[in-house]
Design an enzyme around this catalytic site. Structure first.
Site, PDB file in Angstrom:
ATOM      1  N   ARG A 135      -9.559   4.709   6.071  1.00  0.00           N
ATOM      2  CA  ARG A 135      -8.260   4.624   5.605  1.00  0.00           C
ATOM      3  C   ARG A 135      -8.118   4.409   4.046  1.00  0.00           C
ATOM      4  NH1 ARG A 135      -6.777  -2.186   7.382  1.00  0.00           N
ATOM      5  NH2 ARG A 135      -5.845  -1.416   9.549  1.00  0.00           N
ATOM      6  N   ARG A 137     -13.755  -8.030   4.641  1.00  0.00           N
ATOM      7  CA  ARG A 137     -12.806  -7.253   6.399  1.00  0.00           C
ATOM      8  C   ARG A 137     -13.636  -7.655   7.528  1.00  0.00           C
ATOM      9  NH1 ARG A 137      -7.822  -6.809   6.295  1.00  0.00           N
ATOM     10  NH2 ARG A 137      -6.708  -6.705   4.244  1.00  0.00           N
ATOM     11  N   ARG A 139       0.642  -1.081   0.200  1.00  0.00           N
ATOM     12  CA  ARG A 139       0.053   0.514  -0.377  1.00  0.00           C
ATOM     13  C   ARG A 139       0.959   1.272   0.125  1.00  0.00           C
ATOM     14  NH1 ARG A 139      -3.541  -2.719   4.684  1.00  0.00           N
ATOM     15  NH2 ARG A 139      -4.574  -4.050   3.286  1.00  0.00           N
TER      16      ARG A 139
END
Length: 209
Positions: free
Chosen positions: A159, A170, A58
Protein backbone atom coordinates in the site's frame (compact mmCIF):
# COMPACT_ATOMS: atom_id res chain seq x y z
CA UNK A 1 -61.01 0.19 11.85
CA UNK A 2 -57.95 2.31 12.49
CA UNK A 3 -56.01 -0.60 13.99
CA UNK A 4 -56.06 -2.94 10.97
CA UNK A 5 -54.16 -0.67 8.54
CA UNK A 6 -51.45 -0.13 11.15
CA UNK A 7 -51.02 -3.86 11.69
CA UNK A 8 -50.83 -4.53 7.97
CA UNK A 9 -48.33 -1.74 7.43
CA UNK A 10 -46.18 -3.13 10.23
CA UNK A 11 -46.18 -6.60 8.73
CA UNK A 12 -45.37 -5.27 5.28
CA UNK A 13 -42.53 -3.19 6.61
CA UNK A 14 -41.09 -6.13 8.56
CA UNK A 15 -41.27 -8.38 5.52
CA UNK A 16 -39.24 -5.96 3.40
CA UNK A 17 -36.73 -4.76 5.98
CA UNK A 18 -33.22 -5.20 4.43
CA UNK A 19 -30.70 -7.22 6.41
CA UNK A 20 -27.63 -5.61 7.99
CA UNK A 21 -24.44 -7.38 6.86
CA UNK A 22 -21.31 -6.85 8.94
CA UNK A 23 -18.00 -7.30 7.10
CA UNK A 24 -15.01 -7.67 9.40
CA UNK A 25 -11.41 -8.84 9.27
CA UNK A 26 -7.90 -7.35 9.45
CA UNK A 27 -6.91 -4.36 7.36
CA UNK A 28 -5.38 -5.53 4.08
CA UNK A 29 -7.52 -8.64 3.58
CA UNK A 30 -9.31 -7.19 0.56
CA UNK A 31 -12.66 -6.27 2.06
CA UNK A 32 -12.85 -3.04 0.03
CA UNK A 33 -12.09 -4.85 -3.24
CA UNK A 34 -14.80 -7.44 -2.61
CA UNK A 35 -17.36 -4.83 -1.61
CA UNK A 36 -16.69 -2.68 -4.68
CA UNK A 37 -17.41 -5.68 -6.90
CA UNK A 38 -20.56 -6.45 -4.93
CA UNK A 39 -21.90 -2.91 -5.26
CA UNK A 40 -21.05 -2.82 -8.96
CA UNK A 41 -22.91 -6.06 -9.65
CA UNK A 42 -25.87 -5.40 -7.33
CA UNK A 43 -26.30 -1.61 -7.11
CA UNK A 44 -29.98 -1.92 -6.17
CA UNK A 45 -29.52 -4.55 -3.47
CA UNK A 46 -26.67 -3.26 -1.32
CA UNK A 47 -25.57 0.06 0.12
CA UNK A 48 -22.51 0.90 2.21
CA UNK A 49 -22.71 2.35 5.68
CA UNK A 50 -19.98 5.01 5.54
CA UNK A 51 -18.01 5.01 8.79
CA UNK A 52 -16.71 8.07 10.62
CA UNK A 53 -13.05 8.49 11.50
CA UNK A 54 -10.79 11.07 13.06
CA UNK A 55 -7.80 10.09 10.91
CA UNK A 56 -6.74 12.17 7.93
CA UNK A 57 -7.82 11.11 4.41
CA UNK A 58 -5.38 9.02 2.38
CA UNK A 59 -4.63 9.99 -1.23
CA UNK A 60 -7.70 9.41 -3.37
CA UNK A 61 -10.15 9.04 -0.48
CA UNK A 62 -13.34 11.11 -0.69
CA UNK A 63 -15.13 12.55 2.33
CA UNK A 64 -18.62 11.09 2.61
CA UNK A 65 -17.79 8.20 0.30
CA UNK A 66 -14.82 6.36 1.81
CA UNK A 67 -15.28 7.81 5.30
CA UNK A 68 -16.85 10.76 7.04
CA UNK A 69 -13.67 12.52 8.14
CA UNK A 70 -14.33 14.51 11.32
CA UNK A 71 -12.41 16.24 14.09
CA UNK A 72 -11.76 14.22 17.24
CA UNK A 73 -13.69 16.62 19.50
CA UNK A 74 -16.77 16.47 17.25
CA UNK A 75 -16.79 12.68 17.12
CA UNK A 76 -16.29 12.29 20.87
CA UNK A 77 -19.22 14.62 21.49
CA UNK A 78 -21.51 12.70 19.12
CA UNK A 79 -20.47 9.38 20.63
CA UNK A 80 -21.29 10.71 24.11
CA UNK A 81 -24.88 11.53 23.10
CA UNK A 82 -25.50 8.12 21.56
CA UNK A 83 -25.29 8.86 17.85
CA UNK A 84 -23.05 5.86 17.16
CA UNK A 85 -23.92 2.18 17.12
CA UNK A 86 -20.27 1.37 17.82
CA UNK A 87 -16.93 3.11 18.02
CA UNK A 88 -13.35 2.08 18.70
CA UNK A 89 -9.90 3.65 18.78
CA UNK A 90 -6.95 2.26 16.82
CA UNK A 91 -3.48 3.74 16.37
CA UNK A 92 -4.61 7.02 17.90
CA UNK A 93 -7.65 7.43 15.63
CA UNK A 94 -11.32 6.83 16.40
CA UNK A 95 -13.53 4.88 14.01
CA UNK A 96 -17.27 4.43 14.33
CA UNK A 97 -20.58 3.64 12.68
CA UNK A 98 -23.42 6.10 13.18
CA UNK A 99 -27.09 5.24 13.31
CA UNK A 100 -27.70 7.91 10.67
CA UNK A 101 -25.33 6.24 8.19
CA UNK A 102 -27.17 2.93 8.59
CA UNK A 103 -30.64 4.49 8.44
CA UNK A 104 -29.79 6.34 5.23
CA UNK A 105 -29.11 3.01 3.48
CA UNK A 106 -32.10 1.22 4.99
CA UNK A 107 -34.36 4.08 3.96
CA UNK A 108 -33.33 3.50 0.34
CA UNK A 109 -34.58 -0.10 0.57
CA UNK A 110 -31.13 -1.68 0.33
CA UNK A 111 -29.28 -4.17 2.51
CA UNK A 112 -26.80 -2.18 4.54
CA UNK A 113 -23.14 -3.22 4.60
CA UNK A 114 -21.14 -2.33 7.72
CA UNK A 115 -17.33 -2.55 7.64
CA UNK A 116 -16.35 -2.80 11.32
CA UNK A 117 -13.16 -3.88 13.09
CA UNK A 118 -13.02 -6.53 15.81
CA UNK A 119 -13.52 -4.10 18.69
CA UNK A 120 -16.62 -2.69 17.05
CA UNK A 121 -18.01 -6.13 16.22
CA UNK A 122 -17.57 -7.27 19.82
CA UNK A 123 -19.42 -4.17 21.03
CA UNK A 124 -22.21 -4.79 18.52
CA UNK A 125 -22.50 -8.46 19.47
CA UNK A 126 -22.68 -7.57 23.17
CA UNK A 127 -25.44 -5.08 22.42
CA UNK A 128 -27.38 -7.70 20.46
CA UNK A 129 -26.99 -10.25 23.25
CA UNK A 130 -28.15 -7.80 25.93
CA UNK A 131 -31.01 -6.39 23.88
CA UNK A 132 -29.49 -2.89 23.76
CA UNK A 133 -29.18 -2.95 19.98
CA UNK A 134 -31.56 -0.60 18.18
CA UNK A 135 -31.16 -2.07 14.68
CA UNK A 136 -34.04 -4.04 13.24
CA UNK A 137 -33.13 -7.49 11.98
CA UNK A 138 -30.28 -9.76 13.03
CA UNK A 139 -27.00 -8.79 11.34
CA UNK A 140 -25.05 -11.36 9.34
CA UNK A 141 -21.39 -11.39 10.42
CA UNK A 142 -18.85 -12.23 7.69
CA UNK A 143 -15.11 -12.44 8.47
CA UNK A 144 -12.61 -11.91 5.61
CA UNK A 145 -9.23 -13.55 6.36
CA UNK A 146 -5.88 -13.51 4.54
CA UNK A 147 -4.29 -16.85 3.52
CA UNK A 148 -1.57 -16.20 6.12
CA UNK A 149 0.07 -13.38 8.10
CA UNK A 150 3.05 -13.23 5.72
CA UNK A 151 0.77 -12.47 2.77
CA UNK A 152 -1.06 -9.86 4.83
CA UNK A 153 2.23 -8.14 5.68
CA UNK A 154 3.14 -8.11 1.98
CA UNK A 155 -0.20 -6.50 1.07
CA UNK A 156 0.09 -3.84 3.76
CA UNK A 157 3.63 -2.96 2.69
CA UNK A 158 2.44 -2.76 -0.91
CA UNK A 159 0.00 0.00 0.00
CA UNK A 160 2.87 2.33 0.80
CA UNK A 161 0.81 4.01 3.54
CA UNK A 162 2.44 2.42 6.57
CA UNK A 163 5.69 3.21 8.36
CA UNK A 164 7.49 0.52 10.40
CA UNK A 165 5.69 1.45 13.62
CA UNK A 166 2.17 1.55 12.15
CA UNK A 167 2.82 -1.65 10.18
CA UNK A 168 3.88 -3.46 13.34
CA UNK A 169 0.73 -2.27 15.14
CA UNK A 170 -1.51 -3.39 12.28
CA UNK A 171 0.12 -6.81 12.16
CA UNK A 172 -0.24 -7.26 15.92
CA UNK A 173 -3.90 -6.25 15.67
CA UNK A 174 -4.35 -8.59 12.69
CA UNK A 175 -3.03 -11.56 14.65
CA UNK A 176 -5.53 -10.87 17.43
CA UNK A 177 -8.36 -10.47 14.94
CA UNK A 178 -7.46 -13.71 13.18
CA UNK A 179 -7.36 -15.59 16.46
CA UNK A 180 -10.84 -14.27 17.25
CA UNK A 181 -12.40 -14.47 13.79
CA UNK A 182 -11.27 -18.03 13.07
CA UNK A 183 -12.59 -19.29 16.40
CA UNK A 184 -15.84 -21.25 15.90
CA UNK A 185 -18.91 -19.25 16.87
CA UNK A 186 -17.34 -15.79 16.56
CA UNK A 187 -19.02 -15.01 13.21
CA UNK A 188 -21.55 -16.53 10.82
CA UNK A 189 -19.14 -17.13 7.93
CA UNK A 190 -15.38 -17.01 7.25
CA UNK A 191 -13.99 -16.34 3.76
CA UNK A 192 -10.26 -16.76 3.12
CA UNK A 193 -9.26 -14.28 0.43
CA UNK A 194 -6.34 -16.04 -1.26
CA UNK A 195 -7.93 -15.57 -4.68
CA UNK A 196 -10.24 -12.63 -5.35
CA UNK A 197 -12.48 -14.44 -7.84
CA UNK A 198 -12.99 -17.41 -5.54
CA UNK A 199 -13.52 -15.21 -2.49
CA UNK A 200 -16.08 -13.08 -4.32
CA UNK A 201 -18.10 -16.14 -5.36
CA UNK A 202 -18.05 -17.35 -1.76
CA UNK A 203 -19.14 -13.93 -0.49
CA UNK A 204 -22.10 -13.82 -2.87
CA UNK A 205 -23.12 -17.33 -1.86
CA UNK A 206 -23.10 -16.35 1.81
CA UNK A 207 -24.96 -13.07 1.63
CA UNK A 208 -27.44 -13.87 -1.13
CA UNK A 209 -28.59 -17.18 0.34
Amino acid sequence: MSTEPCQCAGKEQAAFTPRPIVMCGPSGTGKSTLLKRLFAEYPDKFGFSVSHTTRKPRPGEVNGKDYHFVEREVMLQEISVGKFIESAEFSGNIYGTSYRAIEDVLASGKNVILDIDMQGVLILQRQLASGEQKLSGKPLFVFIAPPNVQELEKRLKGRGTENEESLAKRLDAAKRELEWGLKPGSVDAVIVNDDVEKAYVELKTVILS
